[in-house]
Motif scaffolding. Structure first.
Motif, PDB file in Angstrom:
ATOM      1  N   ASP A 241     -40.196 107.075 -28.652  1.00  0.00           N
ATOM      2  CA  ASP A 241     -41.101 106.316 -27.783  1.00  0.00           C
ATOM      3  C   ASP A 241     -42.481 106.160 -28.423  1.00  0.00           C
TER       4      ASP A 241
ATOM      5  N   ARG B 223     -42.219 103.433 -30.969  1.00  0.00           N
ATOM      6  CA  ARG B 223     -42.084 102.109 -30.329  1.00  0.00           C
ATOM      7  C   ARG B 223     -43.459 101.610 -29.857  1.00  0.00           C
TER       8      ARG B 223
ATOM      9  N   GLU C  52     -37.893  96.598 -39.090  1.00  0.00           N
ATOM     10  CA  GLU C  52     -37.717  97.711 -38.160  1.00  0.00           C
ATOM     11  C   GLU C  52     -37.011  98.908 -38.808  1.00  0.00           C
TER      12      GLU C  52
ATOM     13  N   GLU D 141     -38.823 102.497 -39.222  1.00  0.00           N
ATOM     14  CA  GLU D 141     -38.191 103.621 -38.531  1.00  0.00           C
ATOM     15  C   GLU D 141     -37.800 104.701 -39.532  1.00  0.00           C
TER      16      GLU D 141
END
Length: 175
Positions: free
Chosen positions: A48, A51, A71, A75
């Motif tokens: 979270d 994000r 992404e 990540e």
């Protein structure tokens, strides 16, 4: 004709054996740990956090969709930082968080302003741990003057979104 069919069967069988040997060798290779334990294996709170950071940091009009385009690469880097606990680097949030936030949100500020906020120790750690080191070129490749990196997509993501990546790195170190 039967002899030709027999020979073709032997050739196909030989190829199948070679393919199974290749798969077996691949399974014996070391796992790729460039992404730490992997983003999907991070706790929900860390996922979270990433994000939210990915939305807040990618605000430059030319980069708003790059967090989605790259992404997997971002990540991967975030998961690596979390898994390694940023190499044990100390948090400097109390002294730089305000200025870092201001510069990271300022679309006029370039990546160099963020890079200059890194300590010597952080620069060394970043250069040694970001998974995009150059792959040694053969003599023939060196003549062509092309540079190839291990995890080339990680290098591309870094070059295109350098400011955002550096901001993500410092916020992660500090949190």
């Amino acid at each position: 004709m039967k002899l030709f069919g027999f020979a073709a069967s032997i050739a196909l069988l030989s190829l199948a054996v070679d393919a199974s040997k290749l798969r077996a060798q691949r399974l014996q290779q070391e796992p790729d740990t460039a992404c730490g334990k992997g983003f999907d294996n991070l706790v929900k709170g860390s996922q979270d956090y990433y994000r939210t950071a990915a939305v807040e940091l990618w605000t430059h009009p030319s980069h708003t969709m790059d967090n989605a385009t790259f992404e997997a690469e971002f990540e991967c880097w975030f998961a690596s930082m979390c898994t390694t606990k940023c190499g044990g680097l100390p948090s400097l949030a109390s002294t730089r968080k305000g200025k870092l936030t201001e510069q990271c949100k300022n679309v006029q500020a370039d990546w160099l302003k963020i890079w200059n906020m890194f300590t010597e120790e952080e620069v060394k750690w970043f250069k040694g741990n970001y998974p995009a080191e150059e792959v040694a070129a053969t003599e023939e490749e060196a003549v062509e003057e092309s540079t190839v990196h291990y995890k080339q997509a990680m290098q591309t993501a870094k070059e295109i979104n350098k400011k955002e990546l550096l901001c993500l790195t410092l916020f992660t170190i500090d949190d």
